[in-house]
Design an enzyme around this catalytic site. Structure first.
Site, PDB file in Angstrom:
ATOM      1  N   TYR A   1     -18.542   8.536   3.117  1.00  0.00           N
ATOM      2  CA  TYR A   1     -17.643   7.370   3.245  1.00  0.00           C
ATOM      3  C   TYR A   1     -18.348   6.131   2.651  1.00  0.00           C
ATOM      4  O   TYR A   1     -17.710   5.247   2.090  1.00  0.00           O
ATOM      5  CB  TYR A   1     -17.216   7.166   4.701  1.00  0.00           C
TER       6      TYR A   1
ATOM      7  N   LYS B   1     -15.192  -1.472   5.574  1.00  0.00           N
ATOM      8  CA  LYS B   1     -14.346  -1.463   6.780  1.00  0.00           C
ATOM      9  C   LYS B   1     -14.984  -2.293   7.902  1.00  0.00           C
ATOM     10  O   LYS B   1     -14.270  -2.923   8.695  1.00  0.00           O
ATOM     11  CB  LYS B   1     -14.077  -0.030   7.253  1.00  0.00           C
TER      12      LYS B   1
ATOM     13  N   ASP C   1      -0.885  -6.202  -7.815  1.00  0.00           N
ATOM     14  CA  ASP C   1      -2.274  -5.726  -7.754  1.00  0.00           C
ATOM     15  C   ASP C   1      -3.049  -6.796  -7.002  1.00  0.00           C
ATOM     16  O   ASP C   1      -3.173  -7.933  -7.473  1.00  0.00           O
ATOM     17  CB  ASP C   1      -2.821  -5.534  -9.177  1.00  0.00           C
ATOM     18  N   VAL C   2      -3.576  -6.445  -5.837  1.00  0.00           N
ATOM     19  CA  VAL C   2      -4.193  -7.454  -4.963  1.00  0.00           C
ATOM     20  C   VAL C   2      -5.567  -7.929  -5.458  1.00  0.00           C
ATOM     21  O   VAL C   2      -6.161  -8.816  -4.853  1.00  0.00           O
ATOM     22  CB  VAL C   2      -4.301  -6.983  -3.497  1.00  0.00           C
TER      23      VAL C   2
ATOM     24  N   GLY D   1       0.778  -1.239   0.000  1.00  0.00           N
ATOM     25  CA  GLY D   1       0.000   0.000   0.000  1.00  0.00           C
ATOM     26  C   GLY D   1       0.805   1.282   0.000  1.00  0.00           C
ATOM     27  O   GLY D   1       0.302   2.329   0.408  1.00  0.00           O
TER      28      GLY D   1
HETATM   29  P1  NAD Z   1      -2.835   5.797   0.083  1.00  0.00           P
HETATM   30  O1  NAD Z   1      -3.573   6.226  -1.134  1.00  0.00           O
HETATM   31  O2  NAD Z   1      -1.466   6.291   0.244  1.00  0.00           O
HETATM   32  O3  NAD Z   1      -2.827   4.211   0.197  1.00  0.00           O
HETATM   33  C1  NAD Z   1      -3.803   3.381  -0.398  1.00  0.00           C
HETATM   34  C2  NAD Z   1      -3.035   2.325  -1.155  1.00  0.00           C
HETATM   35  O4  NAD Z   1      -3.910   1.323  -1.678  1.00  0.00           O
HETATM   36  C3  NAD Z   1      -2.253   2.905  -2.344  1.00  0.00           C
HETATM   37  O5  NAD Z   1      -0.888   2.599  -2.186  1.00  0.00           O
HETATM   38  C4  NAD Z   1      -2.827   2.147  -3.535  1.00  0.00           C
HETATM   39  O6  NAD Z   1      -1.866   1.893  -4.533  1.00  0.00           O
HETATM   40  C5  NAD Z   1      -3.277   0.855  -2.851  1.00  0.00           C
HETATM   41  N1  NAD Z   1      -4.194   0.078  -3.660  1.00  0.00           N
HETATM   42  C6  NAD Z   1      -5.447   0.401  -4.084  1.00  0.00           C
HETATM   43  N2  NAD Z   1      -5.932  -0.574  -4.874  1.00  0.00           N
HETATM   44  C7  NAD Z   1      -4.982  -1.550  -4.932  1.00  0.00           C
HETATM   45  C8  NAD Z   1      -4.881  -2.800  -5.612  1.00  0.00           C
HETATM   46  N3  NAD Z   1      -5.861  -3.262  -6.404  1.00  0.00           N
HETATM   47  N4  NAD Z   1      -3.739  -3.537  -5.460  1.00  0.00           N
HETATM   48  C9  NAD Z   1      -2.724  -3.070  -4.696  1.00  0.00           C
HETATM   49  N5  NAD Z   1      -2.748  -1.896  -4.029  1.00  0.00           N
HETATM   50  C10 NAD Z   1      -3.865  -1.142  -4.155  1.00  0.00           C
HETATM   51  O7  NAD Z   1      -3.746   6.255   1.330  1.00  0.00           O
HETATM   52  P2  NAD Z   1      -3.688   5.874   2.887  1.00  0.00           P
HETATM   53  O8  NAD Z   1      -4.511   6.896   3.551  1.00  0.00           O
HETATM   54  O9  NAD Z   1      -2.283   5.655   3.304  1.00  0.00           O
HETATM   55  O10 NAD Z   1      -4.508   4.508   2.939  1.00  0.00           O
HETATM   56  C11 NAD Z   1      -3.978   3.303   3.460  1.00  0.00           C
HETATM   57  C12 NAD Z   1      -5.014   2.578   4.315  1.00  0.00           C
HETATM   58  O11 NAD Z   1      -5.295   3.372   5.466  1.00  0.00           O
HETATM   59  C13 NAD Z   1      -6.349   2.307   3.646  1.00  0.00           C
HETATM   60  O12 NAD Z   1      -6.808   1.034   4.031  1.00  0.00           O
HETATM   61  C14 NAD Z   1      -7.241   3.374   4.232  1.00  0.00           C
HETATM   62  O13 NAD Z   1      -8.588   2.972   4.233  1.00  0.00           O
HETATM   63  C15 NAD Z   1      -6.682   3.420   5.635  1.00  0.00           C
HETATM   64  N6  NAD Z   1      -7.045   4.612   6.414  1.00  0.00           N
HETATM   65  C16 NAD Z   1      -6.777   5.858   5.921  1.00  0.00           C
HETATM   66  C17 NAD Z   1      -7.137   6.973   6.670  1.00  0.00           C
HETATM   67  C18 NAD Z   1      -6.921   8.371   6.139  1.00  0.00           C
HETATM   68  O14 NAD Z   1      -7.623   9.284   6.591  1.00  0.00           O
HETATM   69  N7  NAD Z   1      -5.967   8.590   5.244  1.00  0.00           N
HETATM   70  C19 NAD Z   1      -7.759   6.807   7.920  1.00  0.00           C
HETATM   71  C20 NAD Z   1      -7.994   5.507   8.392  1.00  0.00           C
HETATM   72  C21 NAD Z   1      -7.635   4.427   7.617  1.00  0.00           C
HETATM   73  O1  0WE Z   2     -10.346   4.813   3.802  1.00  0.00           O
HETATM   74  C1  0WE Z   2     -10.192   5.954   3.437  1.00  0.00           C
HETATM   75  C2  0WE Z   2     -10.089   6.268   1.969  1.00  0.00           C
HETATM   76  C3  0WE Z   2     -10.912   5.330   1.162  1.00  0.00           C
HETATM   77  C4  0WE Z   2     -11.071   5.644  -0.291  1.00  0.00           C
HETATM   78  C5  0WE Z   2     -11.073   6.927  -0.800  1.00  0.00           C
HETATM   79  C6  0WE Z   2     -11.260   7.122  -2.162  1.00  0.00           C
HETATM   80  C7  0WE Z   2     -11.309   8.495  -2.770  1.00  0.00           C
HETATM   81  C8  0WE Z   2     -10.962   8.476  -4.241  1.00  0.00           C
HETATM   82  C9  0WE Z   2     -11.287   4.586  -1.140  1.00  0.00           C
HETATM   83  N1  0WE Z   2     -11.481   4.738  -2.465  1.00  0.00           N
HETATM   84  C10 0WE Z   2     -11.475   5.991  -2.986  1.00  0.00           C
HETATM   85  N2  0WE Z   2     -11.683   6.113  -4.311  1.00  0.00           N
HETATM   86  C11 0WE Z   2     -11.519   7.286  -4.965  1.00  0.00           C
HETATM   87  O2  0WE Z   2     -11.776   7.356  -6.186  1.00  0.00           O
HETATM   88  N3  0WE Z   2     -10.150   6.951   4.392  1.00  0.00           N
HETATM   89  C12 0WE Z   2     -10.380   6.617   5.771  1.00  0.00           C
HETATM   90  C13 0WE Z   2      -9.948   8.373   4.062  1.00  0.00           C
HETATM   91  C14 0WE Z   2     -11.286   8.986   3.883  1.00  0.00           C
HETATM   92  O3  0WE Z   2     -11.974   8.822   2.723  1.00  0.00           O
HETATM   93  C15 0WE Z   2     -13.189   9.443   2.874  1.00  0.00           C
HETATM   94  C16 0WE Z   2     -13.277   9.995   4.163  1.00  0.00           C
HETATM   95  C17 0WE Z   2     -12.053   9.706   4.807  1.00  0.00           C
HETATM   96  C18 0WE Z   2     -11.670  10.051   6.197  1.00  0.00           C
HETATM   97  C19 0WE Z   2     -14.246   9.559   1.976  1.00  0.00           C
HETATM   98  C20 0WE Z   2     -15.387  10.255   2.374  1.00  0.00           C
HETATM   99  C21 0WE Z   2     -15.481  10.799   3.631  1.00  0.00           C
HETATM  100  C22 0WE Z   2     -14.432  10.692   4.546  1.00  0.00           C
END
Ligand code: NAD
Ligand code: 0WE
Length: 255
Positions: free
Chosen positions: A155, A162, A64-65, A13
């Protein structure tokens, strides 16, 4: 800092320097882990290769997972290269953009399928592929968000995914416990990363979160990574099937 010398961690990721997975990789490397970092596609290879330059004992691979074949190929290569692995970090989520932008009622069958395939099923597939390499026991972790339990505007299907992810953590913990493999989730507060960008009112969300949190601020990637190092280490050998909150306490507040 904990000493994880001699441990091998596989981290999925990493997209860029803001990725939670990158902060986790950095802290695991600081603690002495050897790292293998998975990136999603050819497009992200350059970025991943550049990011590991600063890390000791790190390599990258493409996976790609959503592809069983790519997962199989990746773990065959990991087995060749490392033999035994100790930690697996799943930091992946995806839902098609329209699922995040439209009303939840408009959730499509295909959007639901993709969100659950990429964000939830992948943890089961990766755990199954990793378990045979965790011959000394191990620690598997994933990233979740409080939107699994409470409704956050937009969300949407990711919240449902989730909830399924957190349940998957409990079932995997039960399934893998006898092999001394622990499975946990870290529920992080909102952080400005690639996955959080493109959601219209992120800055409003971040402010709301900071204002309501006991600590009065937002969480940083490095703080999430701290919990990840704890879960990877022997400090947490009694902990499995859990959701650990790293959210500045936001989830405990009623009002
Ligand atoms: P990020 O975009 O940096 O990471 C998301 C990753 O998912 C990317 O590296 C992307 O390449 C990878 N990904 C998506 N589809 C894929 C696929 N088919 N195969 C392989 N990789 C794939 O954003 P992030 O915020 O670091 O997100 C990482 C995790 O943290 C996610 O599970 C997200 O839900 C979770 N999370 C994020 C937040 C936030 O606010 N940013 C809060 C809580 C949890
Ligand atoms: O888990 C996440 C991100 C998840 C996510 C976000 C996107 C935006 C762009 C997954 N898929 C997509 N696809 C896209 O095309 N978070 C916890 C971060 C996040 O995402 C939100 C949040 C928060 C916080 C989306 C709506 C509202 C709040």
């Amino acid at each position: 800092m904990l000493n994880l010398q001699g441990r091998v961690a596989v981290v999925f990721g990493v997209a860029n320097k803001r990725s939670i997975a990158y902060a986790i990789a950095q802290k695991l490397a600081e603690a002495g882990c050897t790292l293998a970092i998975g990136y999603q596609s050819e497009r992200l290879k350059g970025e991943a290769d550049a990011l590991i330059q600063g890390l000791e004992n790190a390599s990258t691979f493409q996976c790609d997972v959503s592809s069983d074949e790519e997962i199989e190929r990746s773990f065959a290569a990991l087995k060749q290269r490392y033999g035994t692995i100790h930690t697996l970090v799943h930091s992946i989520a995806f839902a098609p953009a329209h699922e995040i932008h439209n009303d939840f009622l408009e959730t499509t069958r295909e959007g639901f399928r993709i969100a659950h395939d990429v964000s939830v099923y992948s943890l089961i597939a990766l755990a199954r592929a990793a378990a045979p390499l965790m011959s000394e026991g191990g620690s598997i972790m994933t990233l979740s968000y409080y939107g699994s339990e409470k409704v956050f505007p937009n969300y949407n299907v990711m919240g449902v995914a989730k909830a399924a992810l957190e349940s998957t953590v409990r079932y995997l913990a039960a399934s893998l416990g006898a092999r001394k493999i622990r499975v946990n989730a870290i529920s992080a507060g909102p952080i400005k990363t690639l996955a959080a960008r493109g959601i219209g009112d992120l800055s409003i969300m971040l402010k709301g979160h900071a204002d309501r949190s006991p600590l009065g601020r937002n969480v940083e990637q490095a703080e999430v990574a701290g919990a990840a190092v704890y879960l990877a280490s022997d400090l947490s050998t009694g902990v499995t099937g859990e959701v650990t909150y790293v959210d500045c306490g936001y989830n405990v507040m009623g009002l």
